[in-house]
Design a protein around this motif. Structure first.
Motif, PDB file in Angstrom:
ATOM      1  N   LEU A 126     -19.921  57.651 129.878  1.00  0.00           N
ATOM      2  CA  LEU A 126     -19.913  56.983 131.186  1.00  0.00           C
ATOM      3  C   LEU A 126     -19.368  55.566 131.107  1.00  0.00           C
ATOM      4  CD1 LEU A 126     -23.354  58.182 132.596  1.00  0.00           C
ATOM      5  CD2 LEU A 126     -21.077  59.022 133.203  1.00  0.00           C
ATOM      6  N   GLN A 127     -19.461  54.953 129.997  1.00  0.00           N
ATOM      7  CA  GLN A 127     -18.987  53.571 129.848  1.00  0.00           C
ATOM      8  C   GLN A 127     -17.506  53.591 129.427  1.00  0.00           C
ATOM      9  OE1 GLN A 127     -20.889  50.919 130.608  1.00  0.00           O
ATOM     10  NE2 GLN A 127     -22.529  52.344 131.203  1.00  0.00           N
ATOM     11  N   THR A 128     -16.591  53.910 130.452  1.00  0.00           N
ATOM     12  CA  THR A 128     -15.157  54.039 130.131  1.00  0.00           C
ATOM     13  C   THR A 128     -14.400  52.713 130.244  1.00  0.00           C
ATOM     14  OG1 THR A 128     -14.644  54.573 132.434  1.00  0.00           O
ATOM     15  CG2 THR A 128     -15.152  56.410 130.926  1.00  0.00           C
ATOM     16  N   GLY A 129     -14.976  51.750 130.976  1.00  0.00           N
ATOM     17  CA  GLY A 129     -14.255  50.474 131.195  1.00  0.00           C
ATOM     18  C   GLY A 129     -13.243  50.502 132.352  1.00  0.00           C
ATOM     19  N   VAL A 130     -13.170  51.653 133.111  1.00  0.00           N
ATOM     20  CA  VAL A 130     -12.225  51.787 134.253  1.00  0.00           C
ATOM     21  C   VAL A 130     -12.995  51.434 135.525  1.00  0.00           C
ATOM     22  CG1 VAL A 130     -10.713  53.319 135.574  1.00  0.00           C
ATOM     23  CG2 VAL A 130     -10.934  53.573 133.055  1.00  0.00           C
ATOM     24  N   ILE A 131     -12.511  50.415 136.292  1.00  0.00           N
ATOM     25  CA  ILE A 131     -13.240  49.902 137.454  1.00  0.00           C
ATOM     26  C   ILE A 131     -13.253  50.938 138.567  1.00  0.00           C
ATOM     27  CG2 ILE A 131     -13.244  48.129 139.263  1.00  0.00           C
ATOM     28  CD1 ILE A 131     -12.100  46.199 137.186  1.00  0.00           C
ATOM     29  N   HIS A 132     -12.157  51.640 138.751  1.00  0.00           N
ATOM     30  CA  HIS A 132     -12.108  52.643 139.813  1.00  0.00           C
ATOM     31  C   HIS A 132     -13.151  53.731 139.588  1.00  0.00           C
ATOM     32  CE1 HIS A 132      -8.259  50.546 140.152  1.00  0.00           C
ATOM     33  NE2 HIS A 132      -7.953  51.197 141.311  1.00  0.00           N
ATOM     34  N   GLN A 133     -13.317  54.112 138.354  1.00  0.00           N
ATOM     35  CA  GLN A 133     -14.317  55.143 138.031  1.00  0.00           C
ATOM     36  C   GLN A 133     -15.721  54.620 138.323  1.00  0.00           C
ATOM     37  OE1 GLN A 133     -14.069  56.577 134.074  1.00  0.00           O
ATOM     38  NE2 GLN A 133     -15.598  58.183 134.348  1.00  0.00           N
ATOM     39  N   TYR A 134     -15.964  53.367 137.961  1.00  0.00           N
ATOM     40  CA  TYR A 134     -17.280  52.772 138.249  1.00  0.00           C
ATOM     41  C   TYR A 134     -17.543  52.753 139.762  1.00  0.00           C
ATOM     42  CZ  TYR A 134     -17.244  51.046 133.444  1.00  0.00           C
ATOM     43  OH  TYR A 134     -17.197  50.931 132.104  1.00  0.00           O
ATOM     44  N   LEU A 135     -16.466  52.390 140.628  1.00  0.00           N
ATOM     45  CA  LEU A 135     -16.621  52.335 142.082  1.00  0.00           C
ATOM     46  C   LEU A 135     -16.890  53.720 142.634  1.00  0.00           C
ATOM     47  CD1 LEU A 135     -13.771  49.808 143.107  1.00  0.00           C
ATOM     48  CD2 LEU A 135     -16.244  49.443 143.205  1.00  0.00           C
ATOM     49  N   LEU A 136     -16.215  54.750 142.018  1.00  0.00           N
ATOM     50  CA  LEU A 136     -16.435  56.124 142.451  1.00  0.00           C
ATOM     51  C   LEU A 136     -17.864  56.539 142.205  1.00  0.00           C
ATOM     52  CD1 LEU A 136     -15.328  58.801 143.563  1.00  0.00           C
ATOM     53  CD2 LEU A 136     -14.684  59.393 141.192  1.00  0.00           C
ATOM     54  N   VAL A 137     -18.400  56.167 141.045  1.00  0.00           N
ATOM     55  CA  VAL A 137     -19.800  56.522 140.719  1.00  0.00           C
ATOM     56  C   VAL A 137     -20.744  55.813 141.672  1.00  0.00           C
ATOM     57  CG1 VAL A 137     -21.597  56.313 138.984  1.00  0.00           C
ATOM     58  CG2 VAL A 137     -19.304  57.030 138.314  1.00  0.00           C
ATOM     59  N   VAL A 138     -20.474  54.561 141.997  1.00  0.00           N
ATOM     60  CA  VAL A 138     -21.357  53.804 142.903  1.00  0.00           C
ATOM     61  C   VAL A 138     -21.340  54.430 144.289  1.00  0.00           C
ATOM     62  CG1 VAL A 138     -21.692  51.596 144.081  1.00  0.00           C
ATOM     63  CG2 VAL A 138     -21.184  51.666 141.607  1.00  0.00           C
ATOM     64  N   ILE A 139     -20.122  54.761 144.761  1.00  0.00           N
ATOM     65  CA  ILE A 139     -20.021  55.357 146.092  1.00  0.00           C
ATOM     66  C   ILE A 139     -20.718  56.695 146.100  1.00  0.00           C
ATOM     67  CG2 ILE A 139     -18.402  56.323 147.795  1.00  0.00           C
ATOM     68  CD1 ILE A 139     -16.411  54.100 146.873  1.00  0.00           C
ATOM     69  N   GLY A 140     -20.513  57.509 145.022  1.00  0.00           N
ATOM     70  CA  GLY A 140     -21.152  58.817 144.941  1.00  0.00           C
ATOM     71  C   GLY A 140     -22.655  58.681 144.939  1.00  0.00           C
ATOM     72  N   ALA A 141     -23.166  57.729 144.223  1.00  0.00           N
ATOM     73  CA  ALA A 141     -24.602  57.529 144.140  1.00  0.00           C
ATOM     74  C   ALA A 141     -25.146  57.086 145.483  1.00  0.00           C
ATOM     75  CB  ALA A 141     -24.923  56.481 143.069  1.00  0.00           C
ATOM     76  N   ALA A 142     -24.398  56.176 146.219  1.00  0.00           N
ATOM     77  CA  ALA A 142     -24.862  55.691 147.507  1.00  0.00           C
ATOM     78  C   ALA A 142     -24.911  56.830 148.510  1.00  0.00           C
ATOM     79  CB  ALA A 142     -23.961  54.578 148.003  1.00  0.00           C
ATOM     80  N   VAL A 143     -23.877  57.678 148.501  1.00  0.00           N
ATOM     81  CA  VAL A 143     -23.839  58.825 149.424  1.00  0.00           C
ATOM     82  C   VAL A 143     -24.999  59.748 149.128  1.00  0.00           C
ATOM     83  CG1 VAL A 143     -22.531  60.871 150.083  1.00  0.00           C
ATOM     84  CG2 VAL A 143     -21.351  58.684 149.814  1.00  0.00           C
ATOM     85  N   THR A 144     -25.246  60.002 147.818  1.00  0.00           N
ATOM     86  CA  THR A 144     -26.338  60.917 147.422  1.00  0.00           C
ATOM     87  C   THR A 144     -27.676  60.370 147.881  1.00  0.00           C
ATOM     88  OG1 THR A 144     -25.087  61.651 145.493  1.00  0.00           O
ATOM     89  CG2 THR A 144     -27.462  62.071 145.474  1.00  0.00           C
ATOM     90  N   ILE A 145     -27.911  59.111 147.704  1.00  0.00           N
ATOM     91  CA  ILE A 145     -29.176  58.496 148.113  1.00  0.00           C
ATOM     92  C   ILE A 145     -29.331  58.577 149.625  1.00  0.00           C
ATOM     93  CG2 ILE A 145     -30.443  56.312 148.209  1.00  0.00           C
ATOM     94  CD1 ILE A 145     -29.185  55.644 145.477  1.00  0.00           C
ATOM     95  N   ALA A 146     -28.205  58.323 150.366  1.00  0.00           N
ATOM     96  CA  ALA A 146     -28.264  58.359 151.821  1.00  0.00           C
ATOM     97  C   ALA A 146     -28.612  59.744 152.296  1.00  0.00           C
ATOM     98  CB  ALA A 146     -26.938  57.901 152.410  1.00  0.00           C
ATOM     99  N   LEU A 147     -28.009  60.731 151.719  1.00  0.00           N
ATOM    100  CA  LEU A 147     -28.301  62.108 152.110  1.00  0.00           C
ATOM    101  C   LEU A 147     -29.764  62.459 151.845  1.00  0.00           C
ATOM    102  CD1 LEU A 147     -25.062  63.933 150.887  1.00  0.00           C
ATOM    103  CD2 LEU A 147     -25.751  63.502 153.254  1.00  0.00           C
ATOM    104  N   ILE A 148     -30.242  62.035 150.723  1.00  0.00           N
ATOM    105  CA  ILE A 148     -31.631  62.354 150.351  1.00  0.00           C
ATOM    106  C   ILE A 148     -32.599  61.689 151.330  1.00  0.00           C
ATOM    107  CG2 ILE A 148     -33.419  62.020 148.582  1.00  0.00           C
ATOM    108  CD1 ILE A 148     -31.212  62.341 146.501  1.00  0.00           C
ATOM    109  N   THR A 149     -32.346  60.438 151.666  1.00  0.00           N
ATOM    110  CA  THR A 149     -33.263  59.727 152.555  1.00  0.00           C
ATOM    111  C   THR A 149     -33.163  60.269 153.979  1.00  0.00           C
ATOM    112  OG1 THR A 149     -31.557  58.060 152.889  1.00  0.00           O
ATOM    113  CG2 THR A 149     -33.217  57.597 151.203  1.00  0.00           C
ATOM    114  N   THR A 150     -31.968  60.691 154.375  1.00  0.00           N
ATOM    115  CA  THR A 150     -31.806  61.230 155.713  1.00  0.00           C
ATOM    116  C   THR A 150     -32.522  62.557 155.798  1.00  0.00           C
ATOM    117  OG1 THR A 150     -29.659  60.134 155.941  1.00  0.00           O
ATOM    118  CG2 THR A 150     -30.127  61.926 157.487  1.00  0.00           C
ATOM    119  N   TRP A 151     -32.419  63.385 154.801  1.00  0.00           N
ATOM    120  CA  TRP A 151     -33.027  64.725 154.792  1.00  0.00           C
ATOM    121  C   TRP A 151     -34.527  64.643 154.680  1.00  0.00           C
ATOM    122  CZ3 TRP A 151     -35.809  67.588 151.202  1.00  0.00           C
ATOM    123  CH2 TRP A 151     -35.969  68.950 151.483  1.00  0.00           C
TER     124      TRP A 151
END
Length: 658
Positions: A633-658
């Motif tokens: 997971l520690q690749t050093g690529v910023i775009h990959q880190y932003l993708l993981v953050v966005i994915g995690a935020a979406v996942t959390i939002a879905l969980i809290t909404t449900w």
């Protein structure tokens, strides 16, 4: 009386010098031992005048506890002990001088003389002791020295076995003696030898005569072992495996004489019951050993059984309370028996042969040895005027007063004595020579010599022994001729008066003289007819019985075989059974416990390796894999880190909404 301590200390000092420096002294070593014992003779002679006038000389010192008189030990000389001092020192010195020639080629000669010195020192300590504990110390040292000397040529299996047999057999008697000393200490509280009479009356007045009988018999049992009486006589014939001078010293002056001296010294302890046992064992030994001596073919074994027989005669006298007669015979026996053994050693030294069946005709080659052996044989047979006659007749007269049935039996045994000693003499020195003694032919057969020199036979013709061997024999010959006059009417029975005894008879008993002469003559006739000529003077009907009796005596009444069957084999079987029990049960249990422990250890090791180590290693591997995943997971690529953050935020939002 500090010179008393020098008597045993001189030979002991010689032992110390020779045992440490003997090899360096080389040819001088024997003369250190001889000089020490000769010095003891000088001191002994210096005491004669005082002892002859009835004085008792003593030297005493405190031991263990200064305040307890029970443990005050020391040295003491009276008539009885002075006599033994004279026998040990004079006979011992002559035997040591003889040994210079006999042991000349032995590589361990210095050690041999060291042991001889210790032997004499131990015997002198035993004789001088005024306390049972000190006497017992000398007693055990004598046993130790006999072991060292009998097995001196330990390279020979027979010599090593004979030393062990002598040591173990005499230990049985010594154990009885020790128990007797402990019993006296417990019931009488007194162990000084000059208090023997007081001990006797103390126990009798306390109505403890039974304990006195037991104590005296235990003391006598010690004498039975040392003096080779039935049933502990079996060690002495085997002791002939040692050098011949050792045999002479044991038989004439030291070890076997110790038992006679012990009983004579402690005779007041003996009750009527215990004296009967002493007399009975002495008589049985005298008769049985005499008949065995008639049948033996080894020159030294004949003499060994003759010693056992003569010691039995001394105990017969002691059993009849004739101390003077017993000691007189011990005195004369020392001369003629030492001479017989040294004469036998002279023959063995010249021929390397000791089987009578292979000897004969030696009087021409060895005239001095033959003449001296004849003197000893005549003396031992009891022919009138020779020393053995006076001492044997003293015993006959003494026991005749106490037991009138005994003299005829002892006269019959005198015939046996004369027969076996003349048989030995005739087979050895007369008749046709059985071994071809000629230049270039070495005599074959059993040899009494060091195993180291067995292969170095002298191929020269048989000749007389050197003067260093003949001279001591000549001195002993004088004692065998004239020694008995000390107890004869010619000296007014000086020997007995010296021991403090009153002689009830005066003059020569002519019927007894005639009977003794007849017994000696009859014994000589039987030796000539049976031993030399091979004739059997028995009717044809009695010859089968005579043959069976001969076989019985030849096999020594199967006593050794009986011991082997009844004691040795069962003991060995028991030890083997115990060994098997130890191997199978004890060792099995120990080994089983060891194997169980080993299996448990293996199980514990497997549990540790599979469970404990498996769990720890599994946790480590899981952490390792999680770490590897984290590294991905520690690749050093910023775009990959932003993708993981966005994915995690979406996942959390879905969980809290449900």
């Amino acid at each position: 009386m500090r010179e008393l301590a020098c008597i045993p200390l001189l030979p002991f000092a010689a032992f110390v010098i020779l045992i440490f420096f003997g090899r360096r002294l080389k040819g001088v070593a024997p003369f250190v031992s001889i000089a020490a014992l000769a010095g003891a003779i000088g001191i002994t002679c210096s005491l004669l005048d005082a002892v002859a006038h009835g004085q008792t000389l003593s030297l005493r010192w405190a031991w263990l506890a200064r305040e307890a008189p029970l443990w005050s030990v020391g040295l003491r000389v009276d008539g009885l002990s002075w006599l033994m001092l004279a026998v040990v020192t004079v006979i011992g010195t002559l035997i040591q001088l003889y040994s210079v020639g006999y042991m000349r080629d032995d590589p361990r000669a210095s050690r041999f003389f060291a042991y001889l010195s210790l032997f004499c020192a131990s015997m002198l300590l035993l004789v001088l002791a005024d306390h049972f504990v000190l006497l017992y110390a000398g007693w055990e040292l004598v046993g130790l020295c006999s072991y060292l000397l009998i097995s001196f040529w330990f390279e020979k299996p027979q010599a090593a076995a004979a030393g062990r047999k002598a040591f173990l057999t005499t230990r049985l008697g010594d154990t009885g003696f020790l128990l007797g000393i402990l019993l006296l200490a417990a019931v009488a509280g007194e162990l000084h030898l000059d208090r023997i009479e007081a001990i006797r009356w103390k126990l009798l007045l306390q109505h403890q005569g039974g304990l006195l009988t037991v104590a005296s018999l235990l003391v006598f049992f010690g004498a039975v072992g040392k003096s080779a009486q039935i049933p502990l006589h079996v060690w002495l014939p085997d002791a002939m495996e040692g050098p011949t001078p050792v045999s002479a010293l044991i038989h004439a002056a030291t070890m076997v004489a110790a038992g006679v001296y012990l009983v004579a010294r402690t005779l007041p302890l003996f009750t009527a019951e215990s004296l009967q046992i002493v007399l009975g064992i002495g008589l049985a030994t005298h008769l049985l050993a005499g008949t065995v001596a008639l049948t033996q073919t080894d020159i030294k074994r004949v003499l060994a059984y003759s010693t056992i027989s003569q010691l039995g005669l001394m105990f017969v006298a002691l059993g009849a309370e004739a101390v003077g007669a017993a000691m007189f015979h011990l005195f004369t026996h020392a001369f003629f028996k030492a001479l017989l053994f040294l004469g036998a050693g002279s023959v063995i030294h010249a021929t390397h042969e000791q089987e009578l069946s292979r000897l004969g005709g030696l009087s021409r080659a060895m005239p001095f040895t033959a003449g001296l052996m004849l003197i000893a044989s005549v003396s031992m047979s009891g022919l009138p005027i020779f020393s053995g006659f006076w001492s044997k007749d003293a015993i006959l007269l003494a026991v005749g007063h106490r037991a009138p049935w005994l003299p005829p039996i002892l006269l019959a045994s005198a015939v046996i004595t004369a027969a076996y000693v003349f048989r030995l003499y005739l087979l050895c020195f007369h008749g046709r020579g059985r071994v071809p003694f000629s230049p270039g032919h070495a005599p074959q057969g059993k040899m009494d010599m060091s195993p180291i020199s067995v292969g170095k036979m002298d191929l020269s013709p048989i000749s007389e022994s050197p003067w260093v061997m003949v001279l001591p024999m000549a001195v002993l010959g004088l004692g065998a001729i004239f020694g008995g006059f000390l107890g004869s009417p010619a000296t007014h029975y000086a020997f007995f008066h010296f021991l403090g005894e009153h002689v009830s008879h005066e003059g020569v008993d002519l019927p007894l003289l005639a009977a003794s002469a007849l017994a000696a003559a009859l014994g000589f006739f039987l030796a000539w007819q049976i031993g030399l000529q091979g004739r059997v003077p028995l009717p044809a009907g009695l010859r089968p019985l005579g043959h069976r009796l001969y076989e019985l005596a030849y096999h020594k009444y199967y006593i050794d075989e009986l011991y082997d069957l009844a004691i040795i084999r069962p003991f060995l079987a028991m030890t083997q059974a115990l060994s098997r029990f130890d191997t199978s049960v004890i060792d099995g249990a120990v080994n089983g416990a060891g194997r169980l422990g080993w299996e448990l250890g293996q199980l514990k090791q497997r549990f540790d390796q599979t469970v404990v180590d498996g769990f720890v290693n599994g946790v480590a591997r899981a952490a390792q894999r999680l770490g590897a995943l984290g590294r991905q997971l520690q690749t050093g690529v910023i775009h990959q880190y932003l993708l993981v953050v966005i994915g995690a935020a979406v996942t959390i939002a879905l969980i809290t909404t449900w």
